[in-house]
Motif scaffolding. Sequence first.
Motif, PDB file in Angstrom:
ATOM      1  N   SER A 143      52.541  25.443  48.094  1.00 37.34           N
ATOM      2  CA  SER A 143      51.560  25.937  47.122  1.00 37.34           C
ATOM      3  C   SER A 143      50.332  26.428  47.871  1.00 37.34           C
ATOM      4  O   SER A 143      50.161  26.170  49.073  1.00 37.34           O
ATOM      5  N   ALA A 144      49.456  27.100  47.162  1.00 38.26           N
ATOM      6  CA  ALA A 144      48.260  27.639  47.811  1.00 38.26           C
ATOM      7  C   ALA A 144      47.391  26.523  48.382  1.00 38.26           C
ATOM      8  O   ALA A 144      46.841  26.631  49.484  1.00 38.26           O
ATOM      9  N   GLN A 145      47.259  25.406  47.627  1.00 39.31           N
ATOM     10  CA  GLN A 145      46.434  24.300  48.091  1.00 39.31           C
ATOM     11  C   GLN A 145      47.057  23.631  49.315  1.00 39.31           C
ATOM     12  O   GLN A 145      46.364  23.290  50.280  1.00 39.31           O
ATOM     13  N   GLU A 146      48.389  23.425  49.280  1.00 43.57           N
ATOM     14  CA  GLU A 146      49.054  22.809  50.435  1.00 43.57           C
ATOM     15  C   GLU A 146      48.959  23.697  51.663  1.00 43.57           C
ATOM     16  O   GLU A 146      48.726  23.222  52.776  1.00 43.57           O
ATOM     17  N   ALA A 147      49.132  25.008  51.476  1.00 45.13           N
ATOM     18  CA  ALA A 147      49.034  25.924  52.607  1.00 45.13           C
ATOM     19  C   ALA A 147      47.636  25.900  53.208  1.00 45.13           C
ATOM     20  O   ALA A 147      47.465  25.909  54.427  1.00 45.13           O
ATOM     21  N   ALA A 148      46.613  25.827  52.344  1.00 41.90           N
ATOM     22  CA  ALA A 148      45.242  25.774  52.850  1.00 41.90           C
ATOM     23  C   ALA A 148      45.001  24.490  53.636  1.00 41.90           C
ATOM     24  O   ALA A 148      44.345  24.499  54.690  1.00 41.90           O
ATOM     25  N   ALA A 149      45.562  23.382  53.141  1.00 49.02           N
ATOM     26  CA  ALA A 149      45.396  22.114  53.848  1.00 49.02           C
ATOM     27  C   ALA A 149      46.108  22.137  55.197  1.00 49.02           C
ATOM     28  O   ALA A 149      45.582  21.655  56.214  1.00 49.02           O
ATOM     29  N   VAL A 150      47.319  22.691  55.229  1.00 52.11           N
ATOM     30  CA  VAL A 150      48.069  22.769  56.480  1.00 52.11           C
ATOM     31  C   VAL A 150      47.333  23.650  57.487  1.00 52.11           C
ATOM     32  O   VAL A 150      47.188  23.297  58.666  1.00 52.11           O
ATOM     33  N   GLU A 151      46.859  24.784  57.048  1.00 50.46           N
ATOM     34  CA  GLU A 151      46.187  25.703  57.971  1.00 50.46           C
ATOM     35  C   GLU A 151      44.879  25.116  58.504  1.00 50.46           C
ATOM     36  O   GLU A 151      44.517  25.322  59.666  1.00 50.46           O
TER      37      GLU A 151
END
Length: 440
Positions: free
Chosen positions: A92-100
Amino acid sequence: MKAYDENDGHGENGENGEEDDGTGAAAGSGTGSAGAGVGGGGVPGAPGAARIPLPRASVEDGGRTLPEGAAVALEHQVLTSLLGAWALAACSAQEAAAVEEHLGECDACAEEALRLREAVTLLQRPESLDLDPALRTRVLDGCLERRPPRIPVPRWAAPYDAETARLDALLQDFGDAEWHAPVRLRWFEANSEASRRTTVAGVIAHLLTVDGTVAVSLGLADPLGDITTPSRAPAARTEAYWRASHRPPTRAVRAPWRAQSHGIVRTASFTGETGGMPVPYGDFELPLRDAMLDRAFECWVHAEDIADAVDYPYAPPSARHLNSMIDLAARLLPGALAARRRAGLAAPGGRPHLVTAGEPGRSLRLEIEGSGGGEWLIPLDSPGAVGSADHEVAHVALDGVEFCRLAAGHVPPAEAAAGQVGDREAIRDVLFAAAGLSRM
């Protein structure tokens, strides 16, 4: 959730062994108020406080959404488990932001993410940047269904229109290196192969001058201008144009060639569906409808020459157009056979090759397989004879594209037949006559 002591059976939730009733307070304790046990407002460790917090409602379930692109605070272990999904762009967008955000802080995860991204690129099939060859046809068909043309392009001019458009699409991204790439034009003369070296630009100049034969017959300007030629034969016109050029042809030749091809199709559309106007080719002539098919065939053949020179794939024409080109070659074969006999290049056979015009005579069945295929009965005794199944003396089977390459002089006659049965001399004569249809 409850835990029991194996020895005394008392529950852990109360000193007196009272069980938790699921509200967060011990049943019967008297101190577990609804505000402390259910609402979670009690002080941890205080009497009546909930020891296990109740599930919290999701922000989305409550009608509120997280800020766009907001990162989720996740633990290192969770973020590591998300790297595979992140590499596949499945987060998801939130998970991708957290990973990055985490990758900027953790070197080990950053290296692992890089390896995963490289692995994903190996799993994906490379996508071609070329448009689907059928896209143009689908778009035009859709447009013409909505608004039919007031003056449609005749069916016999459609192959030329399509092949010139396909070649122009191939040329549009060529740089100087591609325009000057060497090309060897090949054809068949008498019983041997012939060739001529030129460049990609030289091939387009060749198409410009030979297409000019059709243009002049339609009343358009001759691309040769004031250049004089000994005859209207395609080779003579091409050699005259090449000699008159002050320098080798360059990419500048593309614009006049394309403008001329547009003019030919547009003007041919005003002639109607018959296409019977004669087009002289020096020592022979063709009706306009056949001349347009001949130009479409040569445009495809030379487009393949160009594609081979720059190491680029090039597909054959559509099945309908390929069938029309094969049909033209099959109709020209009886005349080519007669010309070879007059030149002493074909065997006379065991009987005189004279048949009254319109009468059946010895025939060869030409079976074309694959795209654009069909069957043609080729009269062997005279151009005016009629092919007849009752007088069939031989049968030859060829792939459609292979037959066209034979007719273009790109395949030796002895290597072209996929299958042959019957009179060997007749088969040989027809195969050599097919190769003899080629020219520069």
